[in-house]
Design an enzyme around this catalytic site. Sequence first.
Site, mmCIF file in Angstrom:
data_model
loop_
_atom_site.group_PDB
_atom_site.id
_atom_site.type_symbol
_atom_site.label_atom_id
_atom_site.label_comp_id
_atom_site.label_asym_id
_atom_site.label_seq_id
_atom_site.Cartn_x
_atom_site.Cartn_y
_atom_site.Cartn_z
ATOM 1 N N GLY A 50 1.000 -0.833 0.276
ATOM 2 C CA GLY A 50 0.156 0.027 0.229
ATOM 3 C C GLY A 50 0.788 1.586 0.011
ATOM 4 N N CYS A 77 5.366 -6.023 1.702
ATOM 5 C CA CYS A 77 5.782 -4.715 1.660
ATOM 6 C C CYS A 77 4.895 -3.602 2.925
ATOM 7 C CB CYS A 77 5.378 -3.858 0.594
ATOM 8 S SG CYS A 77 5.717 -1.672 -0.359
ATOM 9 N N TYR A 78 3.398 -2.924 3.035
ATOM 10 C CA TYR A 78 3.237 -2.334 3.233
ATOM 11 C C TYR A 78 2.600 -3.145 4.174
ATOM 12 C CZ TYR A 78 -0.173 1.202 5.963
ATOM 13 O OH TYR A 78 -0.485 1.706 7.079
ATOM 14 N N HIS A 168 7.990 -7.599 -3.551
ATOM 15 C CA HIS A 168 6.547 -7.975 -4.126
ATOM 16 C C HIS A 168 7.192 -9.214 -5.220
ATOM 17 C CE1 HIS A 168 4.537 -4.075 -3.235
ATOM 18 N NE2 HIS A 168 5.135 -3.808 -3.668
ATOM 19 N N GLU A 170 4.348 -10.604 -6.465
ATOM 20 C CA GLU A 170 3.462 -11.282 -6.967
ATOM 21 C C GLU A 170 3.856 -10.570 -8.062
ATOM 22 O OE1 GLU A 170 3.735 -9.227 -4.534
ATOM 23 O OE2 GLU A 170 2.574 -7.327 -4.828
ATOM 24 N N ASP A 226 -17.308 -12.287 -21.841
ATOM 25 C CA ASP A 226 -18.411 -12.354 -20.977
ATOM 26 C C ASP A 226 -19.235 -13.314 -21.102
ATOM 27 O OD1 ASP A 226 -15.412 -11.211 -20.226
ATOM 28 O OD2 ASP A 226 -16.125 -9.228 -19.965
ATOM 29 N N LYS A 374 -10.872 -12.043 -15.828
ATOM 30 C CA LYS A 374 -10.919 -12.635 -16.887
ATOM 31 C C LYS A 374 -10.235 -13.733 -17.735
ATOM 32 C CE LYS A 374 -12.563 -9.879 -20.862
ATOM 33 N NZ LYS A 374 -14.033 -9.360 -21.024
#
Length: 519
Positions: A50, A77-78, A168, A170, A226, A374
Amino acid sequence: MLVVDFGAQYAQLIARRVREASVYSEIVPHSITAAEVAAKNPVGIVLSGGPSSVYEEGAPSLDPGILELGVPVMGICYGFQVMASQLGGEVAKTGAREYGSTDVALDTVTAGDDSILGGQPAGQTVWMSHGDSVVRAPEGFEVLARTSSTPVAAFADPSRGLYGVQWHPEVKHSTYGQQVLENFLHRAAGIPADWNPGNVIADQVAAIQAQVGEGKVICGLSGGVDSAVAAALVHKAVGDQLVCIFVDHGLLRQDERRQVEEDYVKSTGVRLVTIDAREQFLTALEGVSDPEQKRKIIGREFIRTFEQAQAALIAEAEADGDPIKYLVQGTLYPDVVESGGGTGTANIKSHHNVGGLPEDLQFELVEPLRTLFKDEVRAIGRELGLPEEIVSRQPFPGPGLGIRIVGEVTFERLELLRSADAIVRAELSEAGLDGEIWQCPVVLLADVRSVGVQGDGRTYGHPIVLRPVSSEDAMTADWTRVPFEVLARISNRITNEVAGVNRVVLDVTSKPPGTIEWE
Ligand code: XMP
């Protein structure tokens, strides 16, 4: 698995990476209480990064009870700094900021095989983005890694199931990032890797059957991925209780109607009603060149057409004594998260983007894709056997080719643009560029003419613009560096095969300042 969102754009990415590790994840706001977390009975928790500083007034914090639930938690992180400061460690501005790729040294002795850093090289490159650092780990924690400017870059207290990393994992630039997440999930927290699109289908089919029972359902198909996947799931669950409506407004690309009417219907077996509104749209657009006016007209006509088709089906169902009670929406998880934090029903965008649905109709919504990203929707579409042309389709605006003709929209111009667009799509796919390109609008400058020489004669034709863009979310975009030989082939084919076009130009503008579409 819960991902606690501390306001970073990374929370969705973390949730996706967790799912890539075959563990179902949901995003929750940082204001969630320990009791609310306990009620969800999660198998693990990740605290996201964050933009704040933990010691700033009003900085987002975590209900401390969450760290005492006995559920394994990993801070990133945060989130790592929140965990450190709330458990008695120290976070400070050391003056050494780290942004981007950073070398990190792991303490391989304390890391051990079962640790979140188990099985990783002692030196590696990770992605950092922080101004504050944990300078002292809380009591009971072992320091697992450090960098030249961060004394505590990762820590663990396995006895309490608490872990954290400053970088991070990710982000793909962290070389062993996904392995850190998977170590936390599978080794440290012992969560099995058993979530996949196959069992999503089974779960959703059961959920739809429970919601809908014997009721009748209606769905608007746009030709996009979708609505196609949502309808296919509902059809799998309740068969012919579902009727789909497809509006052909004449602004579709080449072969799109056939793909829906033939390939899609053949692979799913859905009952489809196509409304041929081509004349109606062209008439309404006659003499109109202003982009905003075109958009308004197309939107208005679409709603009108859809409502009429819907009303006819409703009347038919009521005459049978079996009214239509449900409406399918292809709402995706990012819409849900961005509009309501994924926690409540307030502000959910889906209630506003019901295609042409008057407010007083009061259908109950069926949204089988509400928890999915998606790429997961595409995977489910493939699993359901939908045509690849639909499943891998790139974004295409609702107003269709109507906003890709700069100038008045006419039948001849649409035909011309359809031919050029089909060539571009075929050549980009052939060159293997579909993964790199977010979308490539092909635009006809109908109000512009230029002199050319074709077949020994002078021509006075129109330019076609190619607008290939790369993007993560369409909010920002860069123009894609399509190889020259591919551009040359496209240009050659369009000027040879599409009568009326004597020039092909490339749009080399990023967004901002240029939008992706020209109108
Ligand atoms: P812009 O042109 O604003 O486009 O950079 C961003 C993304 O949105 C799509 N787009 C639309 N999609 N209805 C839609 O459903 C619309 O009116 C519309 N206008 C733009 C565009 O294709 C791009 O993906």
